[in-house]
Design an enzyme around this catalytic site. Structure first.
Site, mmCIF file in Angstrom:
data_model
loop_
_atom_site.group_PDB
_atom_site.id
_atom_site.type_symbol
_atom_site.label_atom_id
_atom_site.label_comp_id
_atom_site.label_asym_id
_atom_site.label_seq_id
_atom_site.Cartn_x
_atom_site.Cartn_y
_atom_site.Cartn_z
ATOM 1 N N GLU A 191 0.882 -1.176 0.000
ATOM 2 C CA GLU A 191 0.000 0.000 0.000
ATOM 3 C C GLU A 191 0.914 1.219 0.000
ATOM 4 O O GLU A 191 1.412 1.629 1.053
ATOM 5 C CB GLU A 191 -0.890 -0.016 1.255
ATOM 6 C CG GLU A 191 -1.856 -1.192 1.320
ATOM 7 C CD GLU A 191 -3.063 -1.040 0.380
ATOM 8 O OE1 GLU A 191 -3.327 0.082 -0.082
ATOM 9 O OE2 GLU A 191 -3.712 -2.055 0.098
ATOM 10 N N CYS A 195 -2.229 9.633 2.447
ATOM 11 C CA CYS A 195 -1.709 9.010 1.223
ATOM 12 C C CYS A 195 -2.576 9.319 0.007
ATOM 13 O O CYS A 195 -2.091 9.397 -1.106
ATOM 14 C CB CYS A 195 -1.581 7.508 1.407
ATOM 15 S SG CYS A 195 -3.129 6.727 1.888
HETATM 16 P P1 NAD Z 1 8.057 4.947 5.085
HETATM 17 O O1 NAD Z 1 8.081 4.123 3.880
HETATM 18 O O2 NAD Z 1 9.203 5.841 5.364
HETATM 19 O O3 NAD Z 1 7.916 4.025 6.395
HETATM 20 C C1 NAD Z 1 6.911 3.046 6.545
HETATM 21 C C2 NAD Z 1 7.393 1.944 7.472
HETATM 22 O O4 NAD Z 1 8.548 1.330 6.901
HETATM 23 C C3 NAD Z 1 7.794 2.414 8.868
HETATM 24 O O5 NAD Z 1 7.306 1.487 9.806
HETATM 25 C C4 NAD Z 1 9.301 2.403 8.823
HETATM 26 O O6 NAD Z 1 9.902 2.093 10.069
HETATM 27 C C5 NAD Z 1 9.617 1.326 7.820
HETATM 28 N N1 NAD Z 1 10.859 1.591 7.067
HETATM 29 C C6 NAD Z 1 11.349 2.813 6.714
HETATM 30 N N2 NAD Z 1 12.507 2.677 6.017
HETATM 31 C C7 NAD Z 1 12.730 1.341 5.924
HETATM 32 C C8 NAD Z 1 13.772 0.569 5.324
HETATM 33 N N3 NAD Z 1 14.777 1.140 4.692
HETATM 34 N N4 NAD Z 1 13.686 -0.776 5.423
HETATM 35 C C9 NAD Z 1 12.659 -1.367 6.059
HETATM 36 N N5 NAD Z 1 11.671 -0.677 6.671
HETATM 37 C C10 NAD Z 1 11.695 0.650 6.595
HETATM 38 O O7 NAD Z 1 6.693 5.759 5.021
HETATM 39 P P2 NAD Z 1 6.165 6.878 6.015
HETATM 40 O O8 NAD Z 1 6.988 8.099 5.885
HETATM 41 O O9 NAD Z 1 5.954 6.301 7.385
HETATM 42 O O10 NAD Z 1 4.704 7.115 5.405
HETATM 43 C C11 NAD Z 1 4.491 7.977 4.330
HETATM 44 C C12 NAD Z 1 4.330 7.247 3.027
HETATM 45 O O11 NAD Z 1 3.399 6.207 3.150
HETATM 46 C C13 NAD Z 1 3.778 8.132 1.927
HETATM 47 O O12 NAD Z 1 4.443 7.835 0.721
HETATM 48 C C14 NAD Z 1 2.316 7.727 1.833
HETATM 49 O O13 NAD Z 1 1.723 7.974 0.584
HETATM 50 C C15 NAD Z 1 2.400 6.286 2.142
HETATM 51 N N6 NAD Z 1 1.140 5.811 2.675
HETATM 52 C C16 NAD Z 1 0.389 4.958 1.929
HETATM 53 C C17 NAD Z 1 -0.839 4.541 2.413
HETATM 54 C C18 NAD Z 1 -1.706 3.598 1.641
HETATM 55 O O14 NAD Z 1 -2.674 3.109 2.209
HETATM 56 N N7 NAD Z 1 -1.448 3.322 0.381
HETATM 57 C C19 NAD Z 1 -1.270 4.972 3.651
HETATM 58 C C20 NAD Z 1 -0.476 5.842 4.364
HETATM 59 C C21 NAD Z 1 0.736 6.245 3.882
#
Ligand code: NAD
Length: 454
Positions: A208, A242
């Site tokens: 997602e 998002c």
């Molecule tokens: P992110 O990808 O930075 O982090 C998400 C999760 O991944 C966190 O739990 C984080 O600890 C983990 N993570 C981060 N870097 C990682 C790595 N290198 N390896 C493994 N795990 C890692 O996202 P964010 O900043 O928390 O959220 C914002 C993003 O999420 C935006 O792009 C938004 O559009 C998207 N989002 C999508 C939805 C959806 O339903 N499609 C919903 C909410 C947010």
């Protein structure tokens, strides 16, 4: 540590206890009761970490989850039953069934923007489908992460569902393990890392992700409604949604009128001083605020533009005169800044959207049915609304998910049950008769096969 926890869950899963419908219903009820008992604290922390208003916190996080749980509980018995499907004549005497079965142990990785809902809503699907689960909340909302751990350990034994807290290092360690399914919500770059890790074990996954979701307003649109719904969808949670409209494409003939109305609704929703508004959220961290502030120097500010970095606050802002090559148009904005572009024909607007990857959401404001259809046919996107924003996410009857770079797989309602299930196809043959033409000793086998399989 995580490896031991996973082994424990795998062992528990193999006992078969998590798969009975009675067990699943009981766990969903337990989850709901645990959330209810912590409801006030959830609201408090959402306010503390993101300054979410009680209305936003309840409707978009807690109430949303209650609704999902209720929907699951209502339909679960029907969904878990094997589904009989048709059988072709070539299989004379047989019956065919689809048996939904849980994957096993699921890993759920959540982001910070809806830190409660985006951790718990997938878990509802995991439980409903009969899985064990490990939930990894975001490190950017540490208080919610700690509270999630408290809630989950109150409701469940860790051999069934557990929360593992931590940042990238913990996530990386978890991703090395062999889960049976991964459900990831987050950014596109991290989605790629997750998919790469999943590929090492051929683990099925749901991604997602995000992207640049456009909103289009044509010259026939009801501008009053469009302005109100765009302002609500863009500036809820200070744009950290998002599926928030990332940028706005508006027909030249109605641009000024629409912008005036949007300014009016920004004032009406958040007052003359949004910095003091109880309804307007904060940015999650100073780092994220600085990234957004750097966008304010591009184009011309039509409305807003004020900010306080230490307070993690940015005014609801509308910008014009941005070029497609500016940094603000090179990544998902994910904050309260809306760039506006004028168009003169719908095909010009569509061509602008095609500059980018397939978006997670798309919004069309138009009273012209043909225009609505034309955009839906020509543009691929995860999901969206005609004459509204965000609301498609809030119905259990519409699967929610992306396409292309905005992710794959979907959830909510029945789709959540499906996301965490494998459908096992089973053919049940009779022994009462035996169609002999498939066997090599039948004299006219090939002739009959040719007739049957035409
Ligand atoms: P992110 O990808 O930075 O982090 C998400 C999760 O991944 C966190 O739990 C984080 O600890 C983990 N993570 C981060 N870097 C990682 C790595 N290198 N390896 C493994 N795990 C890692 O996202 P964010 O900043 O928390 O959220 C914002 C993003 O999420 C935006 O792009 C938004 O559009 C998207 N989002 C999508 C939805 C959806 O339903 N499609 C919903 C909410 C947010």
């Amino acid at each position: 540590m995580s490896a031991e926890l996973l082994a424990k869950q795998q062992q528990y899963f193999r006992t078969g206890e998590t798969t009975s419908v009675k067990f699943r219903l009981k766990q969903l009820k337990k989850l709901k009761e645990a959330i209810e008992s912590y409801e006030e604290q959830i609201m408090e922390i959402l306010h503390e970490e993101l300054r979410k208003s009680p209305l936003e916190a309840y409707s978009m996080e807690i109430g949303f989850v209650y609704k999902e749980i209720r929907f699951m509980m209502k339909h679960l018995r029907k969904w878990t039953k094997p589904k009989r499907v048709k059988t072709p004549l070539t299989h004379l005497g047989a019956k065919s069934f689809l048996y939904p079965e849980p994957y096993g142990v699921s890993l759920i990785i959540a982001p910070w923007n809806y830190p409660f809902q985006l951790a718990i809503a997938p878990l509802v699907g995991a439980i409903a489908a009969g899985n064990c689960a490990i939930v990894k909340p975001s490190e950017y909302t540490p208080k919610m992460s700690a509270l999630l751990k408290k809630i989950i350990s109150k409701a469940f034994d860790e051999q069934y569902v557990a929360v593992v807290e931590g940042g990238v290092d913990v996530s990386t360690e978890l991703l090395k393990l062999r889960f049976d399914h991964i459900f990831f919500t987050g950014s596109v770059p991290v989605g790629k890392i997750v998919m790469e890790a999943a590929s090492r074990h051929l683990t099925p996954l749901t991604l997602e992700l995000g992207g640049k979701s456009p909103a289009i307003v044509d010259e026939t649109a009801n501008l009053e409604r469009a302005a109100k719904r765009l302002v609500w969808g863009k500036f809820a949670n200070a744009g950290q949604t998002c599926i928030a409209p990332d940028y706005l494409l508006v027909h030249e003939a109605v641009k000024e009128q629409l912008l005036e109305k949007m300014k009016h609704y920004i004032r009406e929703f958040y007052g003359e001083q949004p910095e003091t508004s109880e309804h307007y959220a904060k940015i999650v961290s100073e780092r994220h605020t600085k990234r957004l502030v750097s966008f304010l120097h591009q184009g011309t500010i039509v409305h807003g533009g004020r900010y306080e970095i230490e307070q993690r606050w940015i005014e609801p802002t509308i910008i014009e005169g941005v070029s497609w090559d500016d940094p603000i148009m090179q990544e998902e904005i994910f904050g309260p800044i809306l760039p506006v572009f004028a168009f003169t024909s719908i095909d010009e607007a569509i061509a602008s959207i095609h500059r980018y990857e397939k978006p997670l959401a798309l919004y069309i404001f138009s009273e012209n049915h043909r225009v609505q259809q034309h955009i839906i046919e020509r543009v691929s996107f995860g999901g969206g609304c005609i004459n509204d924003t965000l609301m498609h996410i809030a119905t259990p009857y519409l699967p929610f998910g992306g396409v292309g770079q905005s992710g794959f797989g979907a959830y909510h309602g029945k789709a959540s049950f499906d996301a965490f299930s494998h459908y096992k196809s089973v053919l049940k043959q009779t022994t009462a008769l035996d169609l002999s033409i498939r066997y090599p000793n039948h004299p006219n086998a090939l002739k009959w096969m040719k007739r049957l399989l035409k």
